[in-house]
Each structure stands twice: as structure tokens, then as C-alpha cells.
Enzyme design. Sequence first.
Site, PDB file in Angstrom:
ATOM      1  CB  SER A 117     -45.438 -15.351  39.184  1.00 19.64           C
ATOM      2  OG  SER A 117     -44.402 -15.394  40.022  1.00 19.64           O
ATOM      3  CE1 TYR A 138     -41.508 -16.747  36.014  1.00 16.60           C
ATOM      4  CE2 TYR A 138     -41.615 -15.373  37.965  1.00 16.60           C
ATOM      5  CZ  TYR A 138     -42.028 -16.320  37.268  1.00 16.60           C
ATOM      6  OH  TYR A 138     -42.693 -17.399  37.687  1.00 16.60           O
TER       7      TYR A 138
END
Length: 245
Positions: free
Chosen positions: A137, A150
Site C-alpha cells: 500500500s 493498517y
Amino acid sequence: MGKSIIITGASSGIGRATAEVFLDAGWQVGIIARRREALEGLAKGHDKAVVLPADVIDSEALSKAFSEFERQVGRLDVLFNNAGSFGPSGPIDEIDLDEWHKVLNVNVSGMFYAAQLAFRQMRRQTPQGGRIINNGSLSAHVPRAGSVCYTTTKHAISGLTKTISLDGRPFDIACGQIDIGNAKTELVADLNARALAANPDAELMPMMDVIDAANAVFHMASLPPGANVQTMTVMATKMPYIGRG
């Protein structure tokens, strides 16, 4: 039998779009996710799709899914290690510990289990070798505010990728990471909904079509054994990635 790939988190979003790209290209595609009905819908009309319902945090179920793919296809050329969860938003002191563990289980343990199983099969098959592509990510490099769960897990995936890349060299197992920013998926739609709930006048981030992310994965997977994309960042052109933070 042609080239083969297993995709985790294949029932929606980036995973589903990527599975469709590989199926259209004629690959044998093992599709893993929790919802059998969603996988069967994806597989409809594709005789090279192998439906493998399993939760990535269930190591035993995941092992059975990989074994079934090997039984049906005989070889695993690529794993797209994609399944993930964003989890709760907020500063660290507001994060419920049960929610923290849920994100950790999916984004770190689940990806570890899948990578371990793929590595094991690629090491023992003939000819030896294969490729593992981990879905990182932009948060593996620069976080969003309120994304401690996250972001922490995606930094862990960067370490997982580098270690597998190093340990895989003697066995012709390549490993790379794709860091995807703001594709039009259910996950990003949920983030937008959260932003609008907090501030109805919030300016939403630019987004790219999910097919652009899927095509980037296909490029990484299609390289010859002697070449590897170690890291790739693909994102909406106007995202404030450079300079943000």
C-alpha cells in the site's frame, strides 16, 4: 496447462479485477476468499477458474485450498497475496484491541500463511521456482491520519517481501510488492464514506480505475523468471503521495 496463479481476496475489489484479467489471458486461476457464492459468480463461464473458499486467517483451511489447487493444476507459478482489511480509523488510544488483532491477523498472519504455502510448493515443484507478489500500500511508505492498524501491518509486509525475495533466490522464487493507491474499490468507497461522515464538505481523493491496478499485477506476474519488479507504486496521477505526510 499454461501459467497458473492463486489470488487471495479474490471475491471483490482489486482481487476480483485481477482474477478477471488473468482468466481473460488464459491462465489457470485459483481464487480464494471466504464467500463461496461470490467466487462461484466470478468463476462462471471460466473453465480455468478454481474455486477455493477459505479464510486466510485459518491456516488449515488455507493449506487445504493450496493442496486442492496443486491437485487440480499441478503447478503454482504465481501467488498474488492480496487479501487485506483496513480496520478501524482513529488515533492509537482510541483503537479497540480486538479490532487491532483482527487487522493484524488478516494483513500480516494471513499474508504470511499464504506466502509460506506458495514458497513451499514453488520450492519442491519441478521445475523449481515461481513468483510471489505481495499487495502492500502507499501506507507502507506514508500513512493516512488515523490509520495506525493498517499502516503498521503494511510496513510489516514490506519486511516480508524483502525477506522472501532474499530467501527465495536459491530456489528461483522471486518476490515483489505492489503498492496501490486509491483504486475504485469497496474499501476505498468505505474510506470515502467515513471521510464524508466526519466532514460533509471533505474533498475526496482522486481515484483510478481498479483495472489499472489489475493490469500492473499482470505485468509483474508475466515477467520471465530472470526478471523481477521488486517494488511498484501505481496510483491515481493526482493523489497527494509525493509531498504528503
